[in-house]
Design a protein around this motif. Structure first.
Motif, mmCIF file in Angstrom:
data_model
loop_
_atom_site.group_PDB
_atom_site.id
_atom_site.type_symbol
_atom_site.label_atom_id
_atom_site.label_comp_id
_atom_site.label_asym_id
_atom_site.label_seq_id
_atom_site.Cartn_x
_atom_site.Cartn_y
_atom_site.Cartn_z
ATOM 1 N N CYS A 91 0.826 -1.213 0.000
ATOM 2 C CA CYS A 91 0.000 0.000 0.000
ATOM 3 C C CYS A 91 0.856 1.258 0.000
ATOM 4 C CB CYS A 91 -0.945 0.016 1.206
ATOM 5 S SG CYS A 91 -2.389 -1.054 1.016
ATOM 6 N N GLU A 119 1.210 2.566 -3.257
ATOM 7 C CA GLU A 119 -0.018 3.029 -3.904
ATOM 8 C C GLU A 119 -0.276 4.521 -3.702
ATOM 9 O OE1 GLU A 119 -1.670 0.992 -5.835
ATOM 10 O OE2 GLU A 119 -0.704 -0.869 -5.204
ATOM 11 N N GLU A 155 -0.760 8.203 -1.039
ATOM 12 C CA GLU A 155 -1.351 8.710 0.195
ATOM 13 C C GLU A 155 -2.771 8.237 0.437
ATOM 14 O OE1 GLU A 155 -0.919 12.879 1.033
ATOM 15 O OE2 GLU A 155 0.988 12.926 -0.041
ATOM 16 N N SER A 156 -3.493 7.892 -0.595
ATOM 17 C CA SER A 156 -4.886 7.466 -0.429
ATOM 18 C C SER A 156 -4.999 6.170 0.377
ATOM 19 C CB SER A 156 -5.554 7.282 -1.793
ATOM 20 O OG SER A 156 -4.928 6.223 -2.505
ATOM 21 N N MET A 157 -3.896 5.490 0.579
ATOM 22 C CA MET A 157 -3.897 4.213 1.296
ATOM 23 C C MET A 157 -3.407 4.353 2.736
ATOM 24 S SD MET A 157 -5.187 2.339 -0.998
ATOM 25 C CE MET A 157 -5.015 0.702 -0.316
ATOM 26 N N HIS A 183 -10.736 -2.018 -1.158
ATOM 27 C CA HIS A 183 -9.705 -1.811 -2.172
ATOM 28 C C HIS A 183 -9.564 -3.066 -3.034
ATOM 29 C CE1 HIS A 183 -8.763 1.766 0.105
ATOM 30 N NE2 HIS A 183 -8.611 1.018 1.194
#
Length: 115
Positions: free
Chosen positions: A34, A37, A39-41, A90
């Motif tokens: 993650c 992936e 900052e959204s994670m 997710h």
């Protein structure tokens, strides 16, 4: 499968130890993946890191037959459930692996906490 020679560990405790170790491993993988992936994670990463730490600690408490493993088991179950809910949102393989493994860990931790 974890070491099988713990004299104090019945089948339920041994299953819980195994489930906690598996949860810790999958959460470490997920948190690391993650991070790639973006900052959204961030929430997923934090929850996975919390589960990895608590699950491995809970396994160690059970292995040494700590009198506090039941209390820690409740916390571990709560964190596993919250993390599984987050990961289920997710589509990444690592998140879906967590969403699959963690409910089993939560269930065995609750069984150990109530035993």
């Amino acid at each position: 499968m974890a070491f099988q020679q713990l004299e104090h560990a019945d089948d339920h405790m041994q299953d819980c130890i195994d489930n906690c170790l598996e949860a810790a491993q999958v959460c470490e993988w997920c948190a690391d993946a993650c991070a790639e992936e973006g900052e959204s994670m961030a929430r997923c990463i934090r929850l996975c890191r919390d589960v990895a730490d608590i699950a491995s600690l809970h396994a160690r408490f059970m292995a040494r037959n700590s009198g506090y493993h039941a209390e820690l088991g409740e916390l571990c179950a709560d964190l596993c459930e919250e993390c599984a809910e987050e990961c289920d949102q997710h589509d990444h393989d690592h998140c879906q692996a967590c969403a699959e493994v963690l409910p089993k860990c939560a269930e065995s931790c609750r069984e150990m906490a109530s035993a």
